[in-house]
Write an enzyme that holds these catalytic residues in place. Structure first.
Site, PDB file in Angstrom:
ATOM      1  N   GLY A   1       0.834  -1.186   0.000  1.00 45.00           N
ATOM      2  CA  GLY A   1       0.000   0.000   0.000  1.00 45.00           C
ATOM      3  C   GLY A   1       0.874   1.242   0.000  1.00 45.00           C
ATOM      4  O   GLY A   1       2.002   1.229  -0.506  1.00 45.00           O
ATOM      5  N   CYS A   2       0.396   2.320   0.582  1.00 39.30           N
ATOM      6  CA  CYS A   2       1.162   3.564   0.639  1.00 39.30           C
ATOM      7  C   CYS A   2       2.507   3.313   1.302  1.00 39.30           C
ATOM      8  O   CYS A   2       2.576   2.773   2.414  1.00 39.30           O
ATOM      9  CB  CYS A   2       0.384   4.622   1.411  1.00 39.30           C
ATOM     10  SG  CYS A   2       1.300   6.164   1.669  1.00 39.30           S
ATOM     11  N   PHE A   3       3.591   3.729   0.647  1.00 40.03           N
ATOM     12  CA  PHE A   3       4.917   3.384   1.170  1.00 40.03           C
ATOM     13  C   PHE A   3       5.352   4.219   2.369  1.00 40.03           C
ATOM     14  O   PHE A   3       6.340   3.891   3.020  1.00 40.03           O
ATOM     15  CB  PHE A   3       5.987   3.394   0.084  1.00 40.03           C
ATOM     16  CG  PHE A   3       6.069   4.607  -0.826  1.00 40.03           C
ATOM     17  CD1 PHE A   3       5.613   5.857  -0.444  1.00 40.03           C
ATOM     18  CD2 PHE A   3       6.630   4.478  -2.088  1.00 40.03           C
ATOM     19  CE1 PHE A   3       5.728   6.957  -1.285  1.00 40.03           C
ATOM     20  CE2 PHE A   3       6.751   5.575  -2.946  1.00 40.03           C
ATOM     21  CZ  PHE A   3       6.298   6.810  -2.538  1.00 40.03           C
TER      22      PHE A   3
END
Length: 248
Positions: A55-57
């Site tokens: 997902g969002c890093f």
């Protein structure tokens, strides 16, 4: 942004439709904001590396850099077509890349199984092209291996985690396990984002609460107390943890 570049947010872009990219890397940070290690250095002799899409890093990178034995983390783009893409291009869906965290670790301190354990537990690998409120191909789950030895262990861990998820009534894992994909570092402002002053406390990960145990080939090295620093029963729990690496 999506309309501007003509990408598809729900399906991988084809090679013919992908953006052309560029020959030179985009500028990034010189050093890790927390660990102090050079961000673009080669993997030290005897160390290992692998990249993970969760997902969002922003949030997932913090989870990985806190593990004992991790030498370096950096965020970037992997698994796509466009060379040296920008964040805006990746978010358009027109490069094919996922947001990933590259992890470099000392195998004498931490095993690949420990890194895989954090990967599976820190997000929901059944959500397909998205994670939590973030939807799009760039948020898909993935493991991007760098050696032949990593592949069977990654696959065995996926099988073991699927058994846990199935027993809990959850769906099928959609995680890619792919080798030989180049890693393109993200822009400087994304690197170790959550540790920087003024950062927006954001993490899209939706952990399932399932805890990965033993599996064929597992080489766990970290003591159990390390995992007490993570509470995967709480969504976005990395936002509640310290930025500093966990001490053994």
């Amino acid at each position: 942004m999506f309309g501007r570049f003509g990408g598809n947010k729900t399906a991988p872009v084809s090679a013919g439709a992908a953006l052309p990219g560029r020959n030179t890397p985009i500028p990034t940070a010189r050093r890790h904001h927390v660990l102090g290690t050079p961000l673009l250095e080669s993997v030290p002799s005897g160390f290992a590396d692998c990249s993970f899409g969760c997902g969002c890093f922003w949030g997932s990178e913090k989870a990985f850099w806190r593990l004992p034995g991790v030498h370096l983390t950096s965020v970037g783009y992997q698994g796509g077509i466009t060379p040296n893409p920008t964040y805006e291009e990746v978010c358009s869906g027109a490069t094919g890349h996922a947001e990933v965290v590259r992890v470099v670790w000392d195998p004498t301190v931490i095993g690949f199984a420990d890194v895989l354990k954090l990967f599976w537990e820190c997000h929901d690998p059944t959500q397909g092209m998205g994670q939590g409120n973030d939807r799009g191909t760039q948020y898909r789950s993935g493991i991007y291996t760098t050696s032949e030895e990593q592949v069977p262990m990654a696959e065995a861990s996926r099988t073991a985690y699927q058994q846990l998820l199935s027993a809990a009534g959850r769906g099928e894992i959609t995680t890619d396990i792919i080798s030989g994909q180049p890693f393109f570092p993200a822009e400087a402002y994304h690197q170790q984002y959550l540790a920087k002053p003024g950062s927006r406390p954001y993490c899209s990960a939706m952990p399932t609460g399932q805890v990965l145990g033993d599996f064929p080939g597992a080489d766990y090295k970290l003591p159990p107390q390390v995992w007490s620093h993570y509470d995967w029963s709480i969504s976005h729990c990395v936002l509640r943890g310290d930025n500093a690496p966990i001490s053994l």
